[in-house]
Design an enzyme around this catalytic site. Structure first.
Site, mmCIF file in Angstrom:
data_model
loop_
_atom_site.group_PDB
_atom_site.id
_atom_site.type_symbol
_atom_site.label_atom_id
_atom_site.label_comp_id
_atom_site.label_asym_id
_atom_site.label_seq_id
_atom_site.Cartn_x
_atom_site.Cartn_y
_atom_site.Cartn_z
ATOM 1 C CD GLU A 66 -2.799 -1.116 -0.091
ATOM 2 O OE1 GLU A 66 -3.321 -0.076 -0.514
ATOM 3 O OE2 GLU A 66 -2.898 -2.208 -0.695
ATOM 4 C CD1 TRP B 243 -17.640 13.213 -17.565
ATOM 5 C CD2 TRP B 243 -18.251 11.473 -16.316
ATOM 6 N NE1 TRP B 243 -16.580 12.323 -17.535
ATOM 7 C CE2 TRP B 243 -16.932 11.245 -16.780
ATOM 8 C CE3 TRP B 243 -18.847 10.499 -15.504
ATOM 9 C CZ2 TRP B 243 -16.200 10.099 -16.465
ATOM 10 C CZ3 TRP B 243 -18.114 9.357 -15.192
ATOM 11 C CH2 TRP B 243 -16.819 9.173 -15.665
ATOM 12 C CD1 TRP C 1 -11.388 10.786 -5.597
ATOM 13 C CD2 TRP C 1 -13.270 10.187 -6.667
ATOM 14 N NE1 TRP C 1 -12.427 10.866 -4.702
ATOM 15 C CE2 TRP C 1 -13.590 10.500 -5.331
ATOM 16 C CE3 TRP C 1 -14.288 9.771 -7.519
ATOM 17 C CZ2 TRP C 1 -14.899 10.417 -4.833
ATOM 18 C CZ3 TRP C 1 -15.594 9.692 -7.031
ATOM 19 C CH2 TRP C 1 -15.884 10.010 -5.717
ATOM 20 C CG ASN D 16 -8.353 1.721 0.437
ATOM 21 O OD1 ASN D 16 -8.264 2.680 -0.310
ATOM 22 N ND2 ASN D 16 -8.138 0.484 0.038
ATOM 23 C CD1 TRP E 227 -14.000 11.205 -13.883
ATOM 24 C CD2 TRP E 227 -12.438 11.940 -12.466
ATOM 25 N NE1 TRP E 227 -12.970 11.747 -14.631
ATOM 26 C CE2 TRP E 227 -11.994 12.203 -13.787
ATOM 27 C CE3 TRP E 227 -11.611 12.318 -11.409
ATOM 28 C CZ2 TRP E 227 -10.782 12.829 -14.073
ATOM 29 C CZ3 TRP E 227 -10.407 12.935 -11.691
ATOM 30 C CH2 TRP E 227 -10.001 13.187 -13.016
ATOM 31 C CD1 TRP F 58 -1.314 -0.246 -3.914
ATOM 32 C CD2 TRP F 58 -1.757 0.972 -5.755
ATOM 33 N NE1 TRP F 58 -1.866 -1.076 -4.871
ATOM 34 C CE2 TRP F 58 -2.145 -0.352 -6.008
ATOM 35 C CE3 TRP F 58 -1.926 1.926 -6.760
ATOM 36 C CZ2 TRP F 58 -2.708 -0.758 -7.222
ATOM 37 C CZ3 TRP F 58 -2.489 1.533 -7.972
ATOM 38 C CH2 TRP F 58 -2.866 0.205 -8.198
HETATM 39 C C1 LIG Z 1 -11.278 7.450 -4.136
HETATM 40 C C2 LIG Z 1 -10.088 7.392 -3.218
HETATM 41 C C3 LIG Z 1 -9.568 8.558 -2.685
HETATM 42 C C4 LIG Z 1 -8.454 8.526 -1.838
HETATM 43 N N1 LIG Z 1 -7.957 9.705 -1.336
HETATM 44 C C5 LIG Z 1 -6.856 9.681 -0.545
HETATM 45 C C6 LIG Z 1 -6.314 10.879 -0.023
HETATM 46 O O1 LIG Z 1 -6.779 11.988 -0.300
HETATM 47 N N2 LIG Z 1 -5.241 10.791 0.804
HETATM 48 C C7 LIG Z 1 -4.665 9.585 1.127
HETATM 49 O O2 LIG Z 1 -3.689 9.566 1.883
HETATM 50 N N3 LIG Z 1 -5.145 8.444 0.616
HETATM 51 C C8 LIG Z 1 -6.222 8.442 -0.196
HETATM 52 N N4 LIG Z 1 -6.732 7.263 -0.678
HETATM 53 C C9 LIG Z 1 -6.007 6.012 -0.408
HETATM 54 C C10 LIG Z 1 -6.442 5.241 0.855
HETATM 55 O O3 LIG Z 1 -7.824 5.096 0.886
HETATM 56 C C11 LIG Z 1 -5.977 5.893 2.147
HETATM 57 O O4 LIG Z 1 -4.596 6.191 2.065
HETATM 58 C C12 LIG Z 1 -6.184 4.987 3.355
HETATM 59 O O5 LIG Z 1 -7.523 4.633 3.481
HETATM 60 C C13 LIG Z 1 -5.700 5.687 4.611
HETATM 61 O O6 LIG Z 1 -5.919 4.913 5.741
HETATM 62 P P1 LIG Z 1 -4.705 4.272 6.523
HETATM 63 O O7 LIG Z 1 -3.706 5.306 6.845
HETATM 64 O O8 LIG Z 1 -5.275 3.499 7.662
HETATM 65 O O9 LIG Z 1 -4.094 3.300 5.437
HETATM 66 P P2 LIG Z 1 -3.231 1.971 5.523
HETATM 67 O O10 LIG Z 1 -4.040 0.891 4.931
HETATM 68 O O11 LIG Z 1 -2.675 1.735 6.883
HETATM 69 O O12 LIG Z 1 -2.038 2.282 4.497
HETATM 70 C C14 LIG Z 1 -0.866 2.961 4.922
HETATM 71 C C15 LIG Z 1 -0.616 4.170 4.064
HETATM 72 O O13 LIG Z 1 -0.412 3.783 2.712
HETATM 73 C C16 LIG Z 1 -0.921 4.783 1.828
HETATM 74 N N5 LIG Z 1 -1.993 4.189 1.030
HETATM 75 C C17 LIG Z 1 -2.792 3.154 1.365
HETATM 76 N N6 LIG Z 1 -3.615 2.852 0.346
HETATM 77 C C18 LIG Z 1 -3.319 3.711 -0.647
HETATM 78 C C19 LIG Z 1 -3.822 3.906 -1.961
HETATM 79 N N7 LIG Z 1 -4.783 3.138 -2.480
HETATM 80 N N8 LIG Z 1 -3.330 4.918 -2.709
HETATM 81 C C20 LIG Z 1 -2.328 5.704 -2.236
HETATM 82 N N9 LIG Z 1 -1.820 5.564 -0.995
HETATM 83 C C21 LIG Z 1 -2.302 4.572 -0.216
HETATM 84 C C22 LIG Z 1 -1.476 5.905 2.710
HETATM 85 O O14 LIG Z 1 -0.471 6.858 2.881
HETATM 86 C C23 LIG Z 1 -1.761 5.167 4.012
HETATM 87 O O15 LIG Z 1 -1.763 6.005 5.139
HETATM 88 C C24 LIG Z 1 -7.845 7.279 -1.536
HETATM 89 C C25 LIG Z 1 -8.378 6.106 -2.078
HETATM 90 C C26 LIG Z 1 -9.485 6.157 -2.905
HETATM 91 C C27 LIG Z 1 -10.036 4.883 -3.471
#
Ligand SMILES: Cc1cc2nc3c(=O)[nH]c(=O)nc-3n(C[C@H](O)[C@H](O)[C@H](O)COP(=O)(O)OP(=O)(O)OC[C@H]3O[C@@H](n4cnc5c(N)ncnc54)[C@H](O)[C@@H]3O)c2cc1C
Length: 487
Positions: free
Chosen positions: A300, A332, A408, A367, A385, A303
């Site tokens: 993650e 859209w 998105w 997420n 979107w 990502w």
């Molecule tokens: C539509 C959409 C919008 C999102 N907007 C944001 C946003 O504005 N800011 C944001 O930080 N994340 C965003 N995410 C990614 C992800 O949902 C969040 O990072 C995550 O839910 C944060 O929770 P956590 O810190 O417990 O994540 P964990 O699951 O503990 O992951 C650890 C870290 O990995 C990174 N990460 C995890 N998943 C992703 C991912 N899919 N893409 C990029 N980085 C990721 C984040 O920095 C996160 O804090 C988005 C995802 C989607 C589908």
């Protein structure tokens, strides 16, 4: 000048890197300058034009306040300047550099297009007065552009990017950098008198900026989030205890199984290196294999890296444009009424409503649910979107342009390596699979609390709940037809 230091006076320009530990710019400035001071410039008008909302900005300021105290313990003053727009920064920094007789400026690089342009303009402006500017790699593990395909292009697909990325990391442990040394107390620079004369610099960091509203705060927490580097480090320590369960539990919104570090990573109260270092230590230095939880979490974090590298390689992503240009032909919908219902968590689809209310109340969304609500808006409602992207930016406490735009465009099938357009999430099946007993729905949609575990996912007409805003089956079919017709 002492031979020990390359410069007498260095200014550290802080942005989204609000920590004392493992901060590359701060570390490098303290190593190469006899005296250092820090500066933060708030640009509320530009931030608003980037759709950064009250939660993310309030959290940033709160973290900054904590950092100011932390830096004071090291005799490093932190000044604050409010300028409406990015465009005003180069001139202001030139004046400050002159008046405070700064020998070098240090900052950590930022990659969205306007930030990049601002930083380039600052470098050029300061060059004219012979002040070198050093931008360090800090927000990402590797600098964008460092991971390239065999033909020298940026990767557009995640899996090969991940493979190449891990290879490029070359077994590094990413050991965090030490915090800056304690500066000589009797020689703190610059004197306050000089600072006051320099520009409208102040030491008091405001709670609110022009054009920004207050965010609910209680017991030192904003929307339930404790700001600062210490709180971030504590969260990382706690998550370390639970990380082995991450792979199995991370998709269930009722379980607190993810790190919840995103607000801290976003404003830099914790660094990506600190996170990766912790995970690699637990996994005998391996990115893949070993503990499923650890390797999944590292995936993650890659990502996050991928999306940041993407925006640097493809600046059109920062211009409200889809990665796949043909998707701009999607007809859209711009229905204000549907959009409002989605924003408020009143679509009549419980899992979507619970998720949107979680966002509105806590500034954060799980997420799995970010994917569900984004798919619902862009496919079932076929709403542009970019409206959803903007709403997330405005409401998320972890709003990060790269990750948000990436998420998105993934969900709307407009991005590179996005979900295939014919795979539309069914919110009801997602709800039954990931919130089987409706615990999450009950927490955020109290009016459905009394329904049975079966009924809660799709309330019967007799329930006191609005009917669904759309027929999920039909709207899915329609979206697939629309996307198929673009081919
Ligand atoms: C539509 C959409 C919008 C999102 N907007 C944001 C946003 O504005 N800011 C944001 O930080 N994340 C965003 N995410 C990614 C992800 O949902 C969040 O990072 C995550 O839910 C944060 O929770 P956590 O810190 O417990 O994540 P964990 O699951 O503990 O992951 C650890 C870290 O990995 C990174 N990460 C995890 N998943 C992703 C991912 N899919 N893409 C990029 N980085 C990721 C984040 O920095 C996160 O804090 C988005 C995802 C989607 C589908």
């Amino acid at each position: 000048m002492s031979a020990e230091f390359a410069f007498q006076r260095g200014l550290v320009w802080l942005r989204n890197d609000l920590r004392r530990q493992d901060n590359t710019a701060l570390y490098r400035a303290a190593k190469s300058c006899r005296h250092i001071a820090a500066l933060f410039i708030a640009c509320p008008q530009t931030w608003r034009s980037h759709d950064e909302g009250d939660p993310v900005v309030a959290f940033r300021l709160a973290c900054l306040r904590e950092l100011q105290q932390g830096l004071a313990e090291r005799n490093i003053p932190l000044y604050f300047l409010e300028l409406p727009k990015f465009e005003q920064v180069p001139k202001a920094l030139t004046q400050i550099a002159r008046r405070l007789e700064i020998d070098a400026l240090f900052a950590n690089a930022e990659y969205p297009l306007n930030e990049w342009r601002r930083d380039t303009a600052v470098r050029e402006a300061l060059k004219k007065i012979d002040v070198p500017v050093e931008y360090s790699t800090d927000r990402t593990l590797l600098p964008p552009g460092a991971v390239k395909t065999g033909s020298g292009d940026a990767y557009k697909v995640f899996t090969p990017f991940k493979r190449a990325f891990i290879e490029r990391c070359g077994g590094s442990e990413f050991a965090p950098l030490p915090q800056p040394r304690v500066m000589d107390e009797d020689k703190v620079w610059p004197s306050w008198i000089a600072v006051e004369a320099a520009h409208n610099l102040v030491q008091t960091i405001p709670d609110q900026l022009r054009g920004y509203g207050a965010v609910p705060a209680k017991n030192g927490q904003l929307l339930g989030w404790k700001p600062g580097e210490k709180a971030a480090a504590k969260r990382l320590r706690q998550f370390r205890e639970d990380i082995d369960g991450y792979a199995d539990e991370r998709d269930f919104p009722a379980i607190d199984a993810t790190s919840r570090l995103s607000p801290y990573l976003n404003c830099g109260a914790i660094s990506i290196r600190q996170c990766v270092h912790m995970a690699l230590q637990l996994n005998a230095g391996q990115w893949t294999g070993g503990s499923d939880g650890v390797s999944c979490w590292l995936g993650e974090l890659i990502w996050r890296e991928f999306y940041t590298h993407l925006i640097a390689a493809f600046p059109r992503l920062c211009m409200h444009r889809p990665f796949k240009p043909e998707t701009d032909k999607v007809p859209w919908s711009y229905s204000e009424a549907d959009f409002k219902r989605w924003c408020r968590g009143k679509t009549g689809v419980p899992i979507v409503d619970a998720a949107m209310r979680q966002l509105n109340q806590t500034g954060w969304m799980h997420n799995r649910l970010r994917m569900v609500v984004a798919s619902f808006l862009s496919k079932n409602l076929l709403i542009d979107w970019r409206w959803g992207e903007r709403y997330f930016m405005q409401k998320l406490i972890d709003a990060d342009f790269a990750a948000n735009n990436g998420g998105w465009q993934w969900a709307a099938s407009t991005g590179t390596d996005a979900v295939p357009y014919f795979r539309v999430f069914n919110p009801y099946s997602q709800s039954k699979k990931f919130d089987r007993r409706g615990e999450f729905i009950r927490e955020f949609v109290p009016e459905l609390r009394e329904l049975s575990d079966d009924e809660i996912h799709c309330p019967p007409p007799s329930a006191d709940y609005p009917p669904p805003i759309c027929d999920v089956g039909q709207s899915r079919k329609h979206a697939i037809e629309v996307f198929a017709s673009l081919r």
